[in-house]
Design an enzyme around this catalytic site. Sequence first.
Site, PDB file in Angstrom:
ATOM      1  N   ASP A   1     -23.395  53.860  11.807  1.00  0.00           N
ATOM      2  CA  ASP A   1     -24.537  52.319  11.774  1.00  0.00           C
ATOM      3  C   ASP A   1     -23.473  51.317  11.857  1.00  0.00           C
ATOM      4  O   ASP A   1     -22.377  51.171  10.356  1.00  0.00           O
ATOM      5  CB  ASP A   1     -25.037  53.178   9.886  1.00  0.00           C
ATOM      6  CG  ASP A   1     -26.245  54.093  10.502  1.00  0.00           C
ATOM      7  OD1 ASP A   1     -26.562  54.614  11.173  1.00  0.00           O
ATOM      8  OD2 ASP A   1     -26.647  53.718   9.309  1.00  0.00           O
TER       9      ASP A   1
ATOM     10  N   LYS B   1     -31.755  48.838  12.890  1.00  0.00           N
ATOM     11  CA  LYS B   1     -32.227  49.447  11.456  1.00  0.00           C
ATOM     12  C   LYS B   1     -31.969  47.555  10.705  1.00  0.00           C
ATOM     13  O   LYS B   1     -31.542  46.788  11.236  1.00  0.00           O
ATOM     14  CB  LYS B   1     -30.645  49.745  11.085  1.00  0.00           C
ATOM     15  CG  LYS B   1     -30.523  50.534   9.476  1.00  0.00           C
ATOM     16  CD  LYS B   1     -29.089  51.524   9.264  1.00  0.00           C
ATOM     17  CE  LYS B   1     -28.989  51.022   7.262  1.00  0.00           C
ATOM     18  NZ  LYS B   1     -27.853  51.116   7.401  1.00  0.00           N
TER      19      LYS B   1
ATOM     20  N   LYS C   1     -35.180  52.167  12.110  1.00  0.00           N
ATOM     21  CA  LYS C   1     -34.445  52.846  10.748  1.00  0.00           C
ATOM     22  C   LYS C   1     -34.942  51.402   9.755  1.00  0.00           C
ATOM     23  O   LYS C   1     -34.589  50.235   9.994  1.00  0.00           O
ATOM     24  CB  LYS C   1     -32.921  53.265  10.600  1.00  0.00           C
ATOM     25  CG  LYS C   1     -32.280  53.973   8.936  1.00  0.00           C
ATOM     26  CD  LYS C   1     -31.083  54.636   9.525  1.00  0.00           C
ATOM     27  CE  LYS C   1     -30.097  54.388   8.144  1.00  0.00           C
ATOM     28  NZ  LYS C   1     -29.204  55.496   8.197  1.00  0.00           N
TER      29      LYS C   1
END
Length: 226
Positions: A93, A157, A186
Site C-alpha cells: 500500500d 485507496k 479500497k
Amino acid sequence: MYTREQVAATIDHSLLKPFMTVQDVIDGCALAHRCQVATCCVRPCDVALAHEHLKDSGVQVCAVVGFPHGAHRTQTKVLEARLALEDGAAELDMVMNIGRFLSGRPDEVRVDIEAVVAEARPREAIVKVILETCYLSNEQIARACRLCAEAGADFVKTSTGYGDGGATPEVIEIMLRTVGDRMKVKAAGGVRDWASAVAYLRQGCSRLGVSATEKVLAGAPDAGQT
C-alpha cells in the site's frame, strides 16, 4: 447478503500506529489469523515479524510504502518495496506523492508509482495506491485515479487514516466511476462498524482498511447475514 466470513475476507487489518510494540503486532497478527481477514497491513519494520506469525494462516502480509505522507524519494520507496517483498509481503500500500500531484507534476507522480509497480510485478505482488482524498477536489480524485491506472497499479485507496479525513460514499463513487472497470477500490479511514463496511462493499469496493476489525465483525447479525 454478506456473511461475517465474507466481510472478513475483504479486510486489510491495520497495524500502523507509531507506538505499536512488537507484542502489539504479534497480538494483531493473531487477531487477523483468528478472524481470517485478507491481509495484515503493517509498518515496514514489522513485515518479517508479521510474515513469521502469519505463515500457513491463510492471511497475507501487506506493507505500507512511503507512509504516511507519500513524500519519500522514489528511490526510497523502491527500496522500501523491495525489502518488504523480500521480508514476505504479498501486497504493498504505497502513498502517492500528494504534494507533487497538487503541484501539477503528474509525470513525477506516475514515475513514482511505476517504479514501485516494477518492483512488485516479478513477485506478482498487489500494489494499492493511497490518494489521501481528503486533500483533493472531486476532479483531482478522478485525475489521480486515472494516473494510478496508467502507472499499472492494481487498486486505488482512499486514505492513510492519518490525514484530515477518510473514505466517504461520494469519494468512492468517483473512484469507481473513473477506474472501476480497470482497477479495484479500497475504502479506508473511518470504516468502524458493520453497517459502514457492508455499505462500502455493496457500493463496489473490493477491500476495506480497518483497524477496529473485531468491532466491525462483531456487528454481524447472529444469522451471519445482512
